[in-house]
Scaffold this motif. Structure first.
Motif, PDB file in Angstrom:
ATOM      1  N   ASN A   1       0.802  -1.157   0.061  1.00 28.25           N
ATOM      2  CA  ASN A   1       0.073  -0.015  -0.048  1.00 28.25           C
ATOM      3  C   ASN A   1       0.817   1.256   0.028  1.00 28.25           C
ATOM      4  O   ASN A   1       2.075   1.025   0.136  1.00 28.25           O
ATOM      5  CB  ASN A   1      -0.818   0.241   1.040  1.00 28.25           C
ATOM      6  CG  ASN A   1      -0.233  -0.526   2.286  1.00 28.25           C
ATOM      7  OD1 ASN A   1       0.582   0.427   3.056  1.00 28.25           O
ATOM      8  ND2 ASN A   1      -0.478  -1.476   3.002  1.00 28.25           N
ATOM      9  N   TYR A   2       0.204   2.547   0.032  1.00 28.36           N
ATOM     10  CA  TYR A   2       1.041   3.533  -0.433  1.00 28.36           C
ATOM     11  C   TYR A   2       0.518   4.564   0.870  1.00 28.36           C
ATOM     12  O   TYR A   2      -0.445   4.260   1.505  1.00 28.36           O
ATOM     13  CB  TYR A   2       0.771   4.197  -1.698  1.00 28.36           C
ATOM     14  CG  TYR A   2       1.311   3.346  -2.894  1.00 28.36           C
ATOM     15  CD1 TYR A   2       2.686   3.706  -3.164  1.00 28.36           C
ATOM     16  CD2 TYR A   2       0.680   2.536  -3.550  1.00 28.36           C
ATOM     17  CE1 TYR A   2       3.141   2.851  -4.255  1.00 28.36           C
ATOM     18  CE2 TYR A   2       1.104   1.714  -4.560  1.00 28.36           C
ATOM     19  CZ  TYR A   2       2.312   1.953  -4.920  1.00 28.36           C
ATOM     20  OH  TYR A   2       3.006   1.088  -5.886  1.00 28.36           O
ATOM     21  N   PRO A   3       1.266   5.709   1.086  1.00 27.57           N
ATOM     22  CA  PRO A   3       0.971   6.819   2.002  1.00 27.57           C
ATOM     23  C   PRO A   3      -0.410   7.284   1.963  1.00 27.57           C
ATOM     24  O   PRO A   3      -1.296   7.287   3.051  1.00 27.57           O
ATOM     25  CB  PRO A   3       1.839   7.758   1.785  1.00 27.57           C
ATOM     26  CG  PRO A   3       3.031   7.206   1.193  1.00 27.57           C
ATOM     27  CD  PRO A   3       2.622   5.910   0.651  1.00 27.57           C
ATOM     28  N   VAL A   4      -0.783   7.328   0.644  1.00 29.74           N
ATOM     29  CA  VAL A   4      -2.300   7.995   0.456  1.00 29.74           C
ATOM     30  C   VAL A   4      -3.457   6.710   0.975  1.00 29.74           C
ATOM     31  O   VAL A   4      -4.322   7.023   1.523  1.00 29.74           O
ATOM     32  CB  VAL A   4      -2.560   7.984  -1.287  1.00 29.74           C
ATOM     33  CG1 VAL A   4      -2.674   6.842  -1.827  1.00 29.74           C
ATOM     34  CG2 VAL A   4      -4.037   8.679  -1.230  1.00 29.74           C
ATOM     35  N   ASP A   5      -3.062   5.393   0.835  1.00 28.29           N
ATOM     36  CA  ASP A   5      -3.883   4.406   1.485  1.00 28.29           C
ATOM     37  C   ASP A   5      -3.741   4.387   3.161  1.00 28.29           C
ATOM     38  O   ASP A   5      -4.873   4.135   3.590  1.00 28.29           O
ATOM     39  CB  ASP A   5      -3.359   3.218   0.964  1.00 28.29           C
ATOM     40  CG  ASP A   5      -3.539   3.055  -0.635  1.00 28.29           C
ATOM     41  OD1 ASP A   5      -4.306   3.498  -1.272  1.00 28.29           O
ATOM     42  OD2 ASP A   5      -2.461   2.620  -1.129  1.00 28.29           O
ATOM     43  N   GLU A   6      -2.635   4.573   3.498  1.00 25.35           N
ATOM     44  CA  GLU A   6      -2.718   4.555   4.945  1.00 25.35           C
ATOM     45  C   GLU A   6      -3.332   5.703   5.335  1.00 25.35           C
ATOM     46  O   GLU A   6      -3.999   5.463   6.704  1.00 25.35           O
ATOM     47  CB  GLU A   6      -1.098   4.759   5.273  1.00 25.35           C
ATOM     48  CG  GLU A   6      -0.401   3.435   4.834  1.00 25.35           C
ATOM     49  CD  GLU A   6       1.247   3.573   5.476  1.00 25.35           C
ATOM     50  OE1 GLU A   6       1.422   4.296   6.346  1.00 25.35           O
ATOM     51  OE2 GLU A   6       2.038   2.724   4.874  1.00 25.35           O
ATOM     52  N   ALA A   7      -3.027   6.906   4.940  1.00 27.30           N
ATOM     53  CA  ALA A   7      -3.911   7.949   5.344  1.00 27.30           C
ATOM     54  C   ALA A   7      -5.496   7.886   5.391  1.00 27.30           C
ATOM     55  O   ALA A   7      -6.030   8.301   6.147  1.00 27.30           O
ATOM     56  CB  ALA A   7      -3.388   9.254   4.584  1.00 27.30           C
ATOM     57  N   ALA A   8      -5.977   7.325   4.341  1.00 29.34           N
ATOM     58  CA  ALA A   8      -7.267   7.112   4.232  1.00 29.34           C
ATOM     59  C   ALA A   8      -7.896   5.909   5.047  1.00 29.34           C
ATOM     60  O   ALA A   8      -8.785   5.985   5.914  1.00 29.34           O
ATOM     61  CB  ALA A   8      -7.688   6.658   2.652  1.00 29.34           C
ATOM     62  N   GLY A   9      -6.827   5.066   5.323  1.00 29.28           N
ATOM     63  CA  GLY A   9      -7.401   3.952   6.447  1.00 29.28           C
ATOM     64  C   GLY A   9      -7.433   4.539   7.645  1.00 29.28           C
ATOM     65  O   GLY A   9      -7.794   3.905   8.618  1.00 29.28           O
TER      66      GLY A   9
END
Length: 271
Positions: free
Chosen positions: A36-44
């Motif tokens: 996953n990417y930072p944008v996914d971690e942020a959304a998660g």
């Protein structure tokens, strides 16, 4: 029939957009994966700030998948699996669970995400006796799925159709039901359908978090009422205990009374 390991088909879209959160990558993040990417971690993280229980739902969904496959292999005698919307590789993938119990099992994974295709070779492992293959196709194109799956599976023999957290991406319920019907109509008597999806009417905090996620720019995932999820099994014979919270579908002996989560699932046999 295909060789034990089948090379994935070329994807039509190879670009991976890392500027927009993606449901498969967010799910991977919640399961403790690294794809996953930072944008996914942020959304998660934004999601779990509102509803921390989503991590429990994600992991309970994976455990439900493992238990249903174990039942299908050990009790129903199924040796072929069509897993549509598989997502990114994690622990206890369908082929790992099935081939551990029955090395001759044959599995076809279906997804249309270019990142999943990039990681497909992690899925494309198999026992010598069985087969594992990957199809680049969309859940809304059941005819393509069936045509490609027939290169690895004998669709004249009982097959388990796995639809785990994928039908929520089909906004129209009638369309989602027609997809299930088309796929199951192509499979013979003795085949099974396994469905699990996020459910409405159980946890308003979950619904608030999901609605916010759907408005974030990510691909929406639509929660459905329990009756709507149950309707996917019309015309089939539900295996006990029917459509229930995934934590309560044949829990492991000695695990106590599992909590109720807003994720319902069931397994049914085609008569």
């Amino acid at each position: 029939m295909a060789d034990p390991v089948t090379t994935p088909e070329p994807a039509e879209r190879q670009e991976i957009d890392t500027s927009v959160p993606h449901s498969a990558r967010i799910w991977n993040y919640w399961l403790g994966g690294k794809d996953n990417y930072p944008v996914d971690e942020a959304a998660g993280d934004a999601y779990t700030d509102v509803f921390p229980g989503i991590v429990t739902i994600a992991r309970s969904s994976r455990a439900f998948l493992r238990r249903t496959i174990t039942y299908l292999v050990s009790e129903a005698g199924v040796r072929q699996f069509l897993d549509v919307g598989t997502g990114l590789p994690t622990a206890q993938n369908t082929h790992e669970v099935a081939q551990r119990l029955a090395p001759e099992a044959r599995i076809v994974y279906v997804d249309n995400d270019p990142m999943v295709l990039t990681h497909a070779r992690a899925l494309l492992t198999s026992t010598e006796e069985g087969a594992t293959a990957y199809i680049d196709a969309d859940v809304t194109d059941p005819d393509r799925i069936l045509e490609a799956a027939a290169r690895t599976l004998d669709l004249g023999r009982p097959t388990a159709l796995i639809l785990s957290n994928i039908l929520g991406h089909v906004a129209d319920h009638d369309q989602a039901r027609s997809i299930v019907t088309r796929l199951m109509d192509a499979l013979p008597s003795g085949s099974h359908l396994s469905v699990n999806d996020g459910s409405r009417g159980i946890d308003p905090v979950f619904e608030q978090a999901q609605d916010a996620y759907n408005n974030s720019g990510a691909v929406p995932y639509n929660l459905r009422g329990i009756d709507e999820i149950t309707a996917f099994f019309d015309g089939l014979e539900l295996v006990e205990p029917g459509v229930v919270p995934v934590t309560r579908w044949r829990p492991e002996p000695g695990s106590g009374t599992p909590e109720v989560v807003a994720e319902h699932g069931g397994l049914a046999r085609k008569p």
